[in-house]
Design a protein around this motif. Sequence first.
Motif, PDB file in Angstrom:
ATOM      1  N   HIS A  17      -7.831   1.630  -7.327  1.00  0.00           N
ATOM      2  CA  HIS A  17      -6.358   1.149  -7.899  1.00  0.00           C
ATOM      3  C   HIS A  17      -6.447   1.511  -9.114  1.00  0.00           C
ATOM      4  N   THR A  18      -7.321   2.009  -9.911  1.00  0.00           N
ATOM      5  CA  THR A  18      -7.047   1.944 -11.428  1.00  0.00           C
ATOM      6  C   THR A  18      -6.542   3.344 -11.653  1.00  0.00           C
ATOM      7  N   SER A  47      -6.331  -6.468  -9.485  1.00  0.00           N
ATOM      8  CA  SER A  47      -7.040  -6.620 -10.833  1.00  0.00           C
ATOM      9  C   SER A  47      -7.555  -8.001 -10.861  1.00  0.00           C
ATOM     10  N   THR A  48      -6.647  -8.926 -10.704  1.00  0.00           N
ATOM     11  CA  THR A  48      -7.199 -10.012 -10.923  1.00  0.00           C
ATOM     12  C   THR A  48      -8.207 -10.734 -10.055  1.00  0.00           C
ATOM     13  N   THR A 107      -6.314 -14.297 -18.332  1.00  0.00           N
ATOM     14  CA  THR A 107      -5.504 -14.169 -17.092  1.00  0.00           C
ATOM     15  C   THR A 107      -6.181 -14.857 -16.099  1.00  0.00           C
ATOM     16  N   GLY A 156      -4.160  -4.306 -16.260  1.00  0.00           N
ATOM     17  CA  GLY A 156      -2.982  -5.067 -16.172  1.00  0.00           C
ATOM     18  C   GLY A 156      -1.923  -4.021 -15.776  1.00  0.00           C
ATOM     19  N   ASP A 157      -0.739  -4.529 -15.827  1.00  0.00           N
ATOM     20  CA  ASP A 157       0.510  -3.876 -15.374  1.00  0.00           C
ATOM     21  C   ASP A 157       0.742  -2.585 -16.260  1.00  0.00           C
ATOM     22  N   LYS A 158       0.369  -2.706 -17.509  1.00  0.00           N
ATOM     23  CA  LYS A 158       0.817  -1.470 -18.294  1.00  0.00           C
ATOM     24  C   LYS A 158      -0.438  -0.732 -18.403  1.00  0.00           C
ATOM     25  N   HIS A 201      -2.426 -10.250  -7.960  1.00  0.00           N
ATOM     26  CA  HIS A 201      -2.598  -8.875  -8.278  1.00  0.00           C
ATOM     27  C   HIS A 201      -4.158  -8.420  -8.016  1.00  0.00           C
ATOM     28  N   ILE A 221      -7.071  -5.991 -18.566  1.00  0.00           N
ATOM     29  CA  ILE A 221      -6.432  -7.308 -18.256  1.00  0.00           C
ATOM     30  C   ILE A 221      -6.734  -8.260 -19.431  1.00  0.00           C
TER      31      ILE A 221
END
Length: 208
Positions: free
Chosen positions: A99-100, A31-32, A119, A109-111, A29, A115
């Motif tokens: 990305h955000t 963000s990660t 993680t 995160g995905d939702k 991912h 995050i």
Amino acid sequence: ETPNNSYAKITDPDILKELVNTIYSYQGHISTRNLLKFVLHVPLRANNLVTIKWSYIDFDEKLLTIPRELMKNKNKNLPDFTMPLSDEVIEILEEQRVHTKNRSYVFIGDKGEHIHPETGNLVLKKLDFNNEAKGRKQRMHSFRGTFRSIAETEHSANDNVKEIALDHYTKDRVKLAYANKADYTKQLRELMQWWSGFVVNMLDEELR
């Protein structure tokens, strides 16, 4: 919490180089990946790291400011936590900003919420940085110790500046900060730009 804490941390140059390159080439991912890249350069505590908001970042001045009440040390006599951001960190944030899609938090995160603090730790385990006996165990908190240990021997900034970079304040430092309203931004900028360069210099050529 002190520089010589009990947290396992990577300081061996060869293993640290492997860690840096593994993070930069991580294919999970976005963000990660950017979270882990960011903490390589800016050694924040995990809870502060994952809850950074875009409103805390001044791209023009290249500064991160986190309200004091959100830091571990909430002493009202202390200023908000302010960290100068290197050119490399600004690049990481610029990529993350695309990305955000106008979310409040930087690392989402995905939702769409921030995050989870664990993680990064889970990914570091997955990437095989989990063997303390071989000197290759790293957790999100460990990046603070890695930075502090290497800066101790490799950079000439005084201990006060290195500790403020980690938001460590003894009673004496609280008193000093309150009495003098000392501004260490210039010294911090030099220290953190050096640290970013140290990290980037470990990257393989194709990842720079």
